[in-house]
Design an enzyme around this catalytic site. Structure first.
Site, PDB file in Angstrom:
ATOM      1  N   SER A   1      40.062  24.523  11.879  1.00  0.00           N
ATOM      2  CA  SER A   1      41.466  24.186  11.602  1.00  0.00           C
ATOM      3  C   SER A   1      41.824  22.821  12.178  1.00  0.00           C
ATOM      4  CB  SER A   1      42.367  25.262  12.233  1.00  0.00           C
ATOM      5  OG  SER A   1      43.734  24.955  12.068  1.00  0.00           O
TER       6      SER A   1
ATOM      7  N   LEU B   1      42.714  19.513  13.943  1.00  0.00           N
ATOM      8  CA  LEU B   1      41.953  18.350  14.426  1.00  0.00           C
ATOM      9  C   LEU B   1      40.456  18.629  14.416  1.00  0.00           C
ATOM     10  CD1 LEU B   1      44.165  17.290  17.492  1.00  0.00           C
ATOM     11  CD2 LEU B   1      44.441  16.784  15.072  1.00  0.00           C
TER      12      LEU B   1
ATOM     13  N   ASP C   1      34.723  28.679  16.223  1.00  0.00           N
ATOM     14  CA  ASP C   1      36.128  29.080  16.181  1.00  0.00           C
ATOM     15  C   ASP C   1      36.194  30.603  16.249  1.00  0.00           C
ATOM     16  OD1 ASP C   1      38.982  29.137  15.694  1.00  0.00           O
ATOM     17  OD2 ASP C   1      38.763  27.162  14.797  1.00  0.00           O
TER      18      ASP C   1
ATOM     19  N   VAL D   1      35.741  30.304  22.991  1.00  0.00           N
ATOM     20  CA  VAL D   1      35.304  29.277  23.955  1.00  0.00           C
ATOM     21  C   VAL D   1      35.351  29.755  25.406  1.00  0.00           C
ATOM     22  CG1 VAL D   1      35.805  27.277  22.504  1.00  0.00           C
ATOM     23  CG2 VAL D   1      37.600  28.192  24.015  1.00  0.00           C
TER      24      VAL D   1
ATOM     25  N   CYS E   1      38.036  20.911  20.536  1.00  0.00           N
ATOM     26  CA  CYS E   1      39.383  20.907  19.951  1.00  0.00           C
ATOM     27  C   CYS E   1      40.077  22.263  20.058  1.00  0.00           C
ATOM     28  CB  CYS E   1      39.327  20.513  18.475  1.00  0.00           C
ATOM     29  SG  CYS E   1      38.962  18.783  18.199  1.00  0.00           S
TER      30      CYS E   1
ATOM     31  N   TYR F   1      50.991  24.702  29.087  1.00  0.00           N
ATOM     32  CA  TYR F   1      50.248  23.772  28.226  1.00  0.00           C
ATOM     33  C   TYR F   1      49.966  22.460  28.976  1.00  0.00           C
ATOM     34  CZ  TYR F   1      49.096  21.218  23.914  1.00  0.00           C
ATOM     35  OH  TYR F   1      48.453  20.484  22.936  1.00  0.00           O
TER      36      TYR F   1
ATOM     37  N   LYS G   1      46.343  20.903  29.973  1.00  0.00           N
ATOM     38  CA  LYS G   1      45.919  19.616  29.425  1.00  0.00           C
ATOM     39  C   LYS G   1      45.766  18.567  30.530  1.00  0.00           C
ATOM     40  CE  LYS G   1      45.614  20.839  25.107  1.00  0.00           C
ATOM     41  NZ  LYS G   1      44.296  20.874  24.444  1.00  0.00           N
TER      42      LYS G   1
HETATM   43  N1  NAD Z   1      48.702  19.150  16.719  1.00  0.00           N
HETATM   44  C1  NAD Z   1      49.194  18.437  17.688  1.00  0.00           C
HETATM   45  O1  NAD Z   1      50.260  17.830  17.586  1.00  0.00           O
HETATM   46  C2  NAD Z   1      48.420  18.301  18.988  1.00  0.00           C
HETATM   47  C3  NAD Z   1      48.879  17.356  19.921  1.00  0.00           C
HETATM   48  C4  NAD Z   1      48.199  17.206  21.117  1.00  0.00           C
HETATM   49  C5  NAD Z   1      47.083  17.977  21.377  1.00  0.00           C
HETATM   50  N2  NAD Z   1      46.664  18.886  20.465  1.00  0.00           N
HETATM   51  C6  NAD Z   1      45.483  19.675  20.797  1.00  0.00           C
HETATM   52  O2  NAD Z   1      44.517  19.511  19.800  1.00  0.00           O
HETATM   53  C7  NAD Z   1      43.690  20.670  19.733  1.00  0.00           C
HETATM   54  C8  NAD Z   1      43.631  21.140  18.292  1.00  0.00           C
HETATM   55  O3  NAD Z   1      44.927  21.521  17.887  1.00  0.00           O
HETATM   56  P1  NAD Z   1      45.364  21.644  16.366  1.00  0.00           P
HETATM   57  O4  NAD Z   1      46.669  20.996  16.239  1.00  0.00           O
HETATM   58  O5  NAD Z   1      44.246  21.244  15.498  1.00  0.00           O
HETATM   59  O6  NAD Z   1      45.625  23.223  16.302  1.00  0.00           O
HETATM   60  P2  NAD Z   1      45.090  24.339  15.319  1.00  0.00           P
HETATM   61  O7  NAD Z   1      45.850  25.557  15.699  1.00  0.00           O
HETATM   62  O8  NAD Z   1      45.130  23.860  13.909  1.00  0.00           O
HETATM   63  O9  NAD Z   1      43.564  24.484  15.742  1.00  0.00           O
HETATM   64  C9  NAD Z   1      43.170  25.048  16.954  1.00  0.00           C
HETATM   65  C10 NAD Z   1      41.964  25.909  16.699  1.00  0.00           C
HETATM   66  O10 NAD Z   1      41.501  26.423  17.946  1.00  0.00           O
HETATM   67  C11 NAD Z   1      41.063  27.740  17.712  1.00  0.00           C
HETATM   68  N3  NAD Z   1      41.029  28.506  18.945  1.00  0.00           N
HETATM   69  C12 NAD Z   1      42.080  28.948  19.689  1.00  0.00           C
HETATM   70  N4  NAD Z   1      41.644  29.678  20.724  1.00  0.00           N
HETATM   71  C13 NAD Z   1      40.281  29.698  20.650  1.00  0.00           C
HETATM   72  C14 NAD Z   1      39.269  30.284  21.438  1.00  0.00           C
HETATM   73  N5  NAD Z   1      39.570  31.015  22.524  1.00  0.00           N
HETATM   74  N6  NAD Z   1      37.992  30.091  21.067  1.00  0.00           N
HETATM   75  C15 NAD Z   1      37.672  29.362  19.964  1.00  0.00           C
HETATM   76  N7  NAD Z   1      38.592  28.788  19.183  1.00  0.00           N
HETATM   77  C16 NAD Z   1      39.890  28.957  19.522  1.00  0.00           C
HETATM   78  C17 NAD Z   1      42.064  28.310  16.718  1.00  0.00           C
HETATM   79  O11 NAD Z   1      41.545  29.454  16.051  1.00  0.00           O
HETATM   80  C18 NAD Z   1      42.272  27.129  15.793  1.00  0.00           C
HETATM   81  O12 NAD Z   1      41.390  27.170  14.690  1.00  0.00           O
HETATM   82  C19 NAD Z   1      44.318  21.692  20.685  1.00  0.00           C
HETATM   83  O13 NAD Z   1      43.612  21.661  21.908  1.00  0.00           O
HETATM   84  C20 NAD Z   1      45.718  21.167  20.870  1.00  0.00           C
HETATM   85  O14 NAD Z   1      46.263  21.551  22.108  1.00  0.00           O
HETATM   86  C21 NAD Z   1      47.307  19.080  19.269  1.00  0.00           C
END
Ligand code: NAD
Length: 252
Positions: free
Chosen positions: A15, A17, A36, A57, A83, A158, A162
């Site tokens: 999903s 990023l 994932d 993870v 990610c 969060y 982070k």
């Molecule tokens: N989207 C944003 O604006 C943003 C901003 C800053 C940081 N981030 C960080 O970027 C990363 C990716 O976020 P995203 O926006 O793509 O979110 P997303 O929800 O689209 O993707 C996150 C993925 O992590 C997986 N996941 C969650 N818990 C898990 C686990 N225990 N084991 C394995 N997989 C697991 C989920 O199933 C999901 O597919 C995250 O760490 C998030 O905190 C996102």
């Protein structure tokens, strides 16, 4: 470091990023193992060069099995992109009382301890590969957030998780320097991913308006582009890079 004929692990790779990064690495000839949770993998699109592996993870055995699969794929495992993460919110003191301790623990467990779990187990496998130019063996890219530096109201867990990811970047790079593994962290601002799926269009427009330039949310492919650049740039190590359009988050 080149991506072609190299194995890569991307957590959260089904999903957002992680998905964009898995696609970008595969498009450049990488053999990608996208880790994932099973429900996310069920919804993920099939991409040539990307193998989905169900793994939590935070689970050492599941991550070890996934690392073994990537390391035994026939090309060396040299790239790891963390990610996987969750953005569950809560205030120190909310309307229902103090922050749920289990919720805080869970966010730290997934975002920080999960990142470290993958980092440590993957590093062991990468360290066994043949060294390249300058004795480099690989690179680990973690994902923090601008919330590591200016967390908003409701982001206590969060931000703490982070902040930990940002803080471990330098010691991890130092620890792994002896085996030629670089460690970098990307701190995104607001990226339009499924993590933002629940917010209204109005709220989304407000978020975009708060970004100095470009006046929009970031796209997942822009994160992937930065991850690819970090892989290819051998002198980037031990640094946290903000990818945020100069956004500095307000308290709310
Ligand atoms: N989207 C944003 O604006 C943003 C901003 C800053 C940081 N981030 C960080 O970027 C990363 C990716 O976020 P995203 O926006 O793509 O979110 P997303 O929800 O689209 O993707 C996150 C993925 O992590 C997986 N996941 C969650 N818990 C898990 C686990 N225990 N084991 C394995 N997989 C697991 C989920 O199933 C999901 O597919 C995250 O760490 C998030 O905190 C996102």
């Amino acid at each position: 470091m080149q991506i072609t004929d190299t194995a890569a692990i991307v957590t959260g790779g089904a999903s957002g990023l992680g998905g964009a990064t898995a696609r970008a690495l595969a498009a450049r000839g990488g053999r990608v193992f996208a880790l994932d949770l099973a429900p996310a993998i069920e919804k993920a699109e099939q991409v040539e060069g990307v193998t989905y592996v169900a793994a939590d993870v935070t689970d050492p055995e599941q991550v070890q099995a996934a690392v073994d699969q990537a390391a035994g794929s026939g090309v060396p495992l040299r790239i790891v992109v963390n990610c996987a993460g969750v953005g569950w919110a809560g205030r120190v003191l909310g309307k229902q009382g103090p922050h749920d301790l289990e919720l805080f623990r869970k966010v730290v467990e997934i975002n920080l301890i999960g990142t470290f779990n993958v980092l440590r187990l993957a590093a062991e496998a990468v360290a066994k590969t043949e060294p390249l130019v300058d004795d480099q063996r690989g690179v680990v890219i973690n994902t923090a957030s601008v919330a590591a530096f200016e967390g908003q109201i409701g982001q206590i867990a969060y931000s703490a998780s982070k902040g930990g990811v940002a803080a471990l970047t330098v010691p991890a790079a130092r620890d792994l320097s002896s085996v030629g593994i670089r460690v970098m962290t990307i701190a995104p601002g607001i990226v339009d991913t499924p993590m933002l799926a629940t917010v209204s269009d109005e709220f989304r427009a407000g978020l975009a308006a708060g970004v100095p330039f470009p006046k929009r949310l970031a796209r997942p492919d822009e994160y992937a582009q930065l991850a690819v650049s970090i892989v290819e740039h051998d002198y980037l190590n031990g640094e946290v890079i903000r990818m945020d359009g100069a956004l500095r988050m307000a308290p709310r």
